[in-house]
Every structure is written in C-alpha cells, then in structure tokens.
Design an enzyme around this catalytic site. Structure first.
Site, PDB file in Angstrom:
ATOM      1  N   LYS A 222       5.085   1.175   9.661  1.00  0.00           N
ATOM      2  CA  LYS A 222       4.879   2.606   9.906  1.00  0.00           C
ATOM      3  C   LYS A 222       6.153   3.166  10.545  1.00  0.00           C
ATOM      4  O   LYS A 222       7.105   2.447  10.827  1.00  0.00           O
ATOM      5  CB  LYS A 222       3.693   2.845  10.848  1.00  0.00           C
ATOM      6  CG  LYS A 222       2.371   2.217  10.402  1.00  0.00           C
ATOM      7  CD  LYS A 222       1.777   2.879   9.184  1.00  0.00           C
ATOM      8  CE  LYS A 222       0.446   2.206   8.801  1.00  0.00           C
ATOM      9  NZ  LYS A 222      -0.107   2.773   7.551  1.00  0.00           N
TER      10      LYS A 222
ATOM     11  N   SER B  55       0.815   3.854   2.111  1.00  0.00           N
ATOM     12  CA  SER B  55       0.745   4.621   3.361  1.00  0.00           C
ATOM     13  C   SER B  55       2.091   5.195   3.797  1.00  0.00           C
ATOM     14  O   SER B  55       2.136   6.079   4.645  1.00  0.00           O
ATOM     15  CB  SER B  55       0.175   3.756   4.489  1.00  0.00           C
ATOM     16  OG  SER B  55       1.087   2.735   4.849  1.00  0.00           O
TER      17      SER B  55
ATOM     18  N   SER C  18       0.844  -1.196   0.000  1.00  0.00           N
ATOM     19  CA  SER C  18       0.000   0.000   0.000  1.00  0.00           C
ATOM     20  C   SER C  18       0.881   1.248   0.000  1.00  0.00           C
ATOM     21  O   SER C  18       2.092   1.176   0.213  1.00  0.00           O
ATOM     22  CB  SER C  18      -0.919   0.024   1.239  1.00  0.00           C
ATOM     23  OG  SER C  18      -0.168   0.349   2.400  1.00  0.00           O
TER      24      SER C  18
ATOM     25  N   SER D 187      -3.139   7.098   5.472  1.00  0.00           N
ATOM     26  CA  SER D 187      -2.527   6.093   6.340  1.00  0.00           C
ATOM     27  C   SER D 187      -3.428   5.802   7.530  1.00  0.00           C
ATOM     28  O   SER D 187      -3.819   6.708   8.274  1.00  0.00           O
ATOM     29  CB  SER D 187      -1.166   6.594   6.840  1.00  0.00           C
ATOM     30  OG  SER D 187      -0.628   5.716   7.806  1.00  0.00           O
TER      31      SER D 187
END
Length: 266
Positions: free
Chosen positions: A115, A54, A52, A205
């Site tokens: 993250k 994010s 993804s 995100s």
C-alpha cells in the site's frame, strides 16, 4: 617413440583432468551464484508480484517488482520465516509519506501487503466525500483522465485523480464509486510507531481505513515493514483469466506488458 608416447599420455592426462575440473568449477560457480542471489534477496532486494488491483493504476495485477530492504532497515520480518531473533529494527530509516511499501499484515504477521504510506505517527487521517484529509487539511485532488480496466470479462472506465501530499509527492488514484463505503470516515489518530496505509484504488482496497481485527488492516507498526517498492522488472496481462494464456507460448509476447518493464514505482 617413447618420447612421443609420453607426450600422448601427458595430453590424455591433462584432458581428463581438465574435463573433471570443468564440472567441479561449474558446480562451484552455480553454488556461489545461488549464495549471492540469496544474500541479495535477504539483505538488499526481494522480488514480489502483484495479485490484486488495490494499487491500480500505480501497480497492476501481473506486475513483478523489486522491493528495497535497505530503505527501512531490518526487522525480523525482513528475513524468511520471520525468525524471532530480535525486536524493533536494525539500521532503521523511517518511511516517507507517499512511499509504496510492502509490509506484513498486522493481524497475522505473515501475509504480505503493499500500500501507500499516507499517515505518519501522530497524524490525523480522515476521508470526507472521497477526499483525503491529513491533520485537518484537504489533500489536493484534481481530475487526471480515466483508466480502463477489465472486471469479470467486461471493460470498465474509471475516473482518475491526482493527489498531492503535504511533502509534494504526487500520484494517481482511482475513484470508481463517488460514494464508496470508505469515502466518509471518522478521524483516525495514528499511534506512535505506526503508519496509516492506503491503496490507490480507493474503492477497492482493504487498508488502514478498515480497522476490524478479523478482516481489516488497521495501523501498521514500523516493525512490520519489509521494504519500499522500487522498480517493475516484468509485467503480464493477467487481470482477466483469459488474458494471459499459459498454455499458448506463442501468444506470450503479445500478453506481456513490455512498456512497464523497468518502470519506477512512485
């Protein structure tokens, strides 16, 4: 004549033995190589891919990277299938603010997320008008150009900013919406033993700002950390479904992002 025949028989015998031995040696080498690869994957470095956007522009869809398990030590989530052999961490070393880390999503303890570590245990985190605040202090955020991405078949240019954390770590963030849904929040008080994680693509995100027990990420326990992202070893342009054409091998060299190979994750 008998001597010559004996020599011939000896040569044939050695030849047959060598051929059989080569196969067994090859099998042993393959098994040993697989065992070493498995040990490296379990205890040292595990490969992950980015599905993804994010973490744009730090990480792109189609990036493949190695994650260091040595960085934070080992918990049950460090091993395949997360066997419940022990609690806590062994040889644990706490994450540093600014690390890009892979962890198990707390709400299911099985989905891998990646993250950036923003808040440490005891920190107070807040977003005001798209600016990050840590313990009441604004994190410096300065313009750093633009980033062009492809979304739904169309190119889009997004403003880029550079943030500098209290420990001096610098990184780029995207701000696609000046008034995004999580650009203004209340104060998040990070519980002991937990961390506050955020994606660099701030308006796209799902991270610790989303506290919903059903859809959010929330605070991430130290036990859920798998490792720190270290280096990109392969990258392919798959942001757009038509960008990377698996059915056309002759186009692969043009779809591979050669400039991202061996790019350190920071």
């Amino acid at each position: 004549m008998p001597l010559g025949g004996a020599e011939g028989a000896s040569w044939m015998s050695i030849g047959t033995k060598t051929s059989g031995s080569s196969w067994s040696e090859t099998i042993i080498i393959v098994v040993e190589a697989l065992a070493i690869a498995m040990l490296v994957r379990i205890f040292f470095y595990q490969p992950f891919n980015i599905p993804s956007g994010s973490m744009k522009e730090t990480l792109l869809v189609g990036d493949y990277l190695f994650v260091s398990k040595l960085s934070y030590g080992y918990s049950r989530f460090s091993f395949p299938f997360s066997p419940n052999l022990f609690s806590g961490r062994i040889l644990g070393s706490e994450p540093t603010r600014g690390d890009v880390a892979v962890f198990k999503l707390p709400r299911d303890n099985s989905t891998d997320y990646i993250k950036r570590v923003i808040g440490l245990p005891g920190d107070e985190i807040q977003m005001k008008n798209g600016q990050l605040f840590i313990n009441g202090q604004a994190v410096p955020k300065v313009p750093a150009g633009t980033f062009t991405t492809r979304e739904e078949g169309r190119e889009r240019t997004i403003p880029v900013y550079e943030e500098t954390l209290p420990n001096g770590v610098k990184y780029k963030v995207l701000d696609s919406d000046p008034d995004g849904p999580y650009d203004n929040t209340g104060v998040y008080k990070v519980p002991p033993g937990n961390y506050f994680m955020m994606g660099d693509n701030r308006d796209n995100s799902t991270d610790s700002r989303v506290q919903s027990a059903r859809y959010g990420v929330g605070y991430v326990p130290f036990e859920n950390f798998i490792g720190r992202a270290e280096i990109i070893f392969f990258s392919a342009d798959v942001d757009d479904p038509d960008a990377f054409r698996w059915w056309s091998p002759w186009t692969w060299p043009f779809d591979i992002r050669w400039n991202r190979f061996f790019h350190l994750v920071r």
